[in-house]
Design a protein around this motif. Structure first.
Motif, PDB file in Angstrom:
ATOM      1  N   ASN A 143     -63.737  45.264 -44.902  1.00 50.01           N
ATOM      2  CA  ASN A 143     -63.039  46.766 -44.135  1.00 50.01           C
ATOM      3  C   ASN A 143     -62.285  46.476 -42.986  1.00 50.01           C
ATOM      4  N   ILE A 144     -61.096  47.315 -43.167  1.00 55.93           N
ATOM      5  CA  ILE A 144     -60.613  47.358 -42.065  1.00 55.93           C
ATOM      6  C   ILE A 144     -60.208  48.739 -41.249  1.00 55.93           C
ATOM      7  N   PRO A 145     -60.016  48.415 -39.946  1.00 58.92           N
ATOM      8  CA  PRO A 145     -59.731  50.017 -39.294  1.00 58.92           C
ATOM      9  C   PRO A 145     -58.589  50.620 -39.263  1.00 58.92           C
ATOM     10  N   TYR A 146     -58.493  51.892 -39.389  1.00 56.18           N
ATOM     11  CA  TYR A 146     -57.334  52.308 -39.694  1.00 56.18           C
ATOM     12  C   TYR A 146     -56.410  52.413 -38.564  1.00 56.18           C
ATOM     13  N   ASN A 147     -56.660  51.956 -37.256  1.00 59.51           N
ATOM     14  CA  ASN A 147     -55.888  51.671 -36.228  1.00 59.51           C
ATOM     15  C   ASN A 147     -55.067  50.553 -37.178  1.00 59.51           C
ATOM     16  N   LEU A 148     -55.884  49.855 -37.119  1.00 60.24           N
ATOM     17  CA  LEU A 148     -55.479  47.734 -37.963  1.00 60.24           C
ATOM     18  C   LEU A 148     -54.590  47.618 -38.876  1.00 60.24           C
ATOM     19  N   THR A 149     -54.006  48.525 -39.824  1.00 62.81           N
ATOM     20  CA  THR A 149     -54.045  48.980 -40.825  1.00 62.81           C
ATOM     21  C   THR A 149     -52.288  47.765 -40.933  1.00 62.81           C
ATOM     22  N   ASP A 150     -51.659  47.908 -40.181  1.00 55.97           N
ATOM     23  CA  ASP A 150     -50.367  47.080 -40.000  1.00 55.97           C
ATOM     24  C   ASP A 150     -50.751  46.139 -39.999  1.00 55.97           C
ATOM     25  N   GLN A 151     -51.790  45.214 -39.066  1.00 54.70           N
ATOM     26  CA  GLN A 151     -51.908  44.464 -38.420  1.00 54.70           C
ATOM     27  C   GLN A 151     -52.681  43.230 -40.155  1.00 54.70           C
ATOM     28  N   ALA A 152     -53.073  43.934 -40.682  1.00 51.60           N
ATOM     29  CA  ALA A 152     -53.830  43.816 -41.878  1.00 51.60           C
ATOM     30  C   ALA A 152     -53.168  43.065 -43.063  1.00 51.60           C
ATOM     31  N   LYS A 153     -51.558  44.042 -42.874  1.00 52.98           N
ATOM     32  CA  LYS A 153     -50.912  43.689 -44.199  1.00 52.98           C
ATOM     33  C   LYS A 153     -49.869  41.818 -43.285  1.00 52.98           C
ATOM     34  N   GLU A 154     -49.913  41.795 -42.551  1.00 50.44           N
ATOM     35  CA  GLU A 154     -49.775  40.735 -42.210  1.00 50.44           C
ATOM     36  C   GLU A 154     -49.887  39.399 -41.831  1.00 50.44           C
ATOM     37  N   ASN A 155     -51.457  39.768 -42.341  1.00 47.56           N
ATOM     38  CA  ASN A 155     -52.573  38.360 -41.502  1.00 47.56           C
ATOM     39  C   ASN A 155     -52.724  37.745 -42.692  1.00 47.56           C
ATOM     40  N   ARG A 156     -51.995  36.642 -43.021  1.00 43.16           N
ATOM     41  CA  ARG A 156     -52.291  35.336 -44.271  1.00 43.16           C
ATOM     42  C   ARG A 156     -53.571  35.279 -44.328  1.00 43.16           C
ATOM     43  N   TYR A 157     -55.284  35.437 -43.559  1.00 40.45           N
ATOM     44  CA  TYR A 157     -55.966  35.113 -44.303  1.00 40.45           C
ATOM     45  C   TYR A 157     -56.941  36.222 -44.557  1.00 40.45           C
ATOM     46  N   VAL A 158     -56.103  37.522 -45.170  1.00 44.83           N
ATOM     47  CA  VAL A 158     -56.669  38.503 -45.519  1.00 44.83           C
ATOM     48  C   VAL A 158     -56.339  38.168 -46.896  1.00 44.83           C
ATOM     49  N   HIS A 159     -55.248  38.212 -47.133  1.00 47.52           N
ATOM     50  CA  HIS A 159     -53.938  37.870 -48.539  1.00 47.52           C
ATOM     51  C   HIS A 159     -54.750  36.224 -48.876  1.00 47.52           C
ATOM     52  N   GLU A 160     -55.119  35.292 -48.357  1.00 44.97           N
ATOM     53  CA  GLU A 160     -55.860  34.239 -49.119  1.00 44.97           C
ATOM     54  C   GLU A 160     -57.219  34.783 -50.137  1.00 44.97           C
ATOM     55  N   LEU A 161     -57.942  35.505 -48.727  1.00 47.15           N
ATOM     56  CA  LEU A 161     -59.139  36.149 -49.315  1.00 47.15           C
ATOM     57  C   LEU A 161     -59.319  37.091 -50.581  1.00 47.15           C
ATOM     58  N   GLN A 162     -58.186  38.186 -50.357  1.00 48.29           N
ATOM     59  CA  GLN A 162     -57.576  38.523 -52.037  1.00 48.29           C
ATOM     60  C   GLN A 162     -57.508  38.268 -52.593  1.00 48.29           C
ATOM     61  N   LYS A 163     -56.951  37.065 -52.833  1.00 51.93           N
ATOM     62  CA  LYS A 163     -55.865  36.030 -54.031  1.00 51.93           C
ATOM     63  C   LYS A 163     -56.696  35.026 -54.081  1.00 51.93           C
ATOM     64  N   ASP A 164     -57.834  34.561 -53.726  1.00 51.44           N
ATOM     65  CA  ASP A 164     -58.657  33.269 -54.290  1.00 51.44           C
ATOM     66  C   ASP A 164     -59.888  33.515 -53.995  1.00 51.44           C
ATOM     67  N   TYR A 165     -60.203  34.017 -53.933  1.00 52.22           N
ATOM     68  CA  TYR A 165     -61.874  34.547 -53.376  1.00 52.22           C
ATOM     69  C   TYR A 165     -61.764  36.048 -54.428  1.00 52.22           C
ATOM     70  N   ASN A 166     -61.037  36.773 -54.910  1.00 51.67           N
ATOM     71  CA  ASN A 166     -61.503  37.996 -55.180  1.00 51.67           C
ATOM     72  C   ASN A 166     -62.089  39.035 -53.891  1.00 51.67           C
ATOM     73  N   TYR A 167     -61.454  39.054 -53.078  1.00 46.57           N
ATOM     74  CA  TYR A 167     -62.479  39.647 -52.130  1.00 46.57           C
ATOM     75  C   TYR A 167     -61.062  41.526 -51.508  1.00 46.57           C
ATOM     76  N   GLY A 168     -62.022  42.492 -52.386  1.00 45.35           N
ATOM     77  CA  GLY A 168     -61.812  43.937 -51.968  1.00 45.35           C
ATOM     78  C   GLY A 168     -61.272  43.817 -50.596  1.00 45.35           C
ATOM     79  N   VAL A 169     -59.842  45.051 -50.493  1.00 47.55           N
ATOM     80  CA  VAL A 169     -59.434  45.500 -48.911  1.00 47.55           C
ATOM     81  C   VAL A 169     -59.946  46.848 -49.308  1.00 47.55           C
ATOM     82  N   GLN A 170     -60.057  47.602 -47.557  1.00 50.62           N
ATOM     83  CA  GLN A 170     -60.799  48.740 -48.006  1.00 50.62           C
ATOM     84  C   GLN A 170     -59.806  49.053 -46.401  1.00 50.62           C
ATOM     85  N   THR A 171     -59.540  50.418 -46.334  1.00 54.54           N
ATOM     86  CA  THR A 171     -59.477  50.733 -44.960  1.00 54.54           C
ATOM     87  C   THR A 171     -60.410  51.923 -44.687  1.00 54.54           C
TER      88      THR A 171
END
Length: 96
Positions: free
Chosen positions: A65-93
């Motif tokens: 879960n990503i707070p609305y004010n941190l969405t730009d930071q989450a788009k650039e965060n490589r750890y979020v992308h790795e969990l999403q791509k390799d470990y099938n985590y969903g991302v919600q704002t």
């Protein structure tokens, strides 16, 4: 009549097959040993929490879960992308 065998050779004249050694499972706690997904996944969990995001881990779903004010930071965060791509985590704002 029994045939004599030469040490190190089978009765067929070729060397015996070597037994395969089972690799011992080594936990990678301090950076030594093989890299495993178990350690990497929980390292990513720590990095996500440090960045200010919230992990929601339930029996059937895994999401970040990503707070609305941190969405730009989450788009650039490589750890979020790795969990999403390799470990099938969903991302919600979340709008709070």
């Amino acid at each position: 009549m029994k045939q004599k065998t030469i040490p190190g050779f089978s009765r067929l004249g070729r060397p015996p097959k070597k037994k395969k050694e089972k690799a011992a499972a080594v936990k990678n706690l301090n950076g030594s040993g093989p890299k495993g997904t178990y350690v990497r996944k929980y390292f990513l969990h720590r990095q996500i929490k440090k960045a200010g995001f919230q992990l929601v881990l339930e029996q059937t779903t895994k999401s970040i879960n990503i707070p609305y004010n941190l969405t730009d930071q989450a788009k650039e965060n490589r750890y979020v992308h790795e969990l999403q791509k390799d470990y099938n985590y969903g991302v919600q704002t979340s709008i709070v």
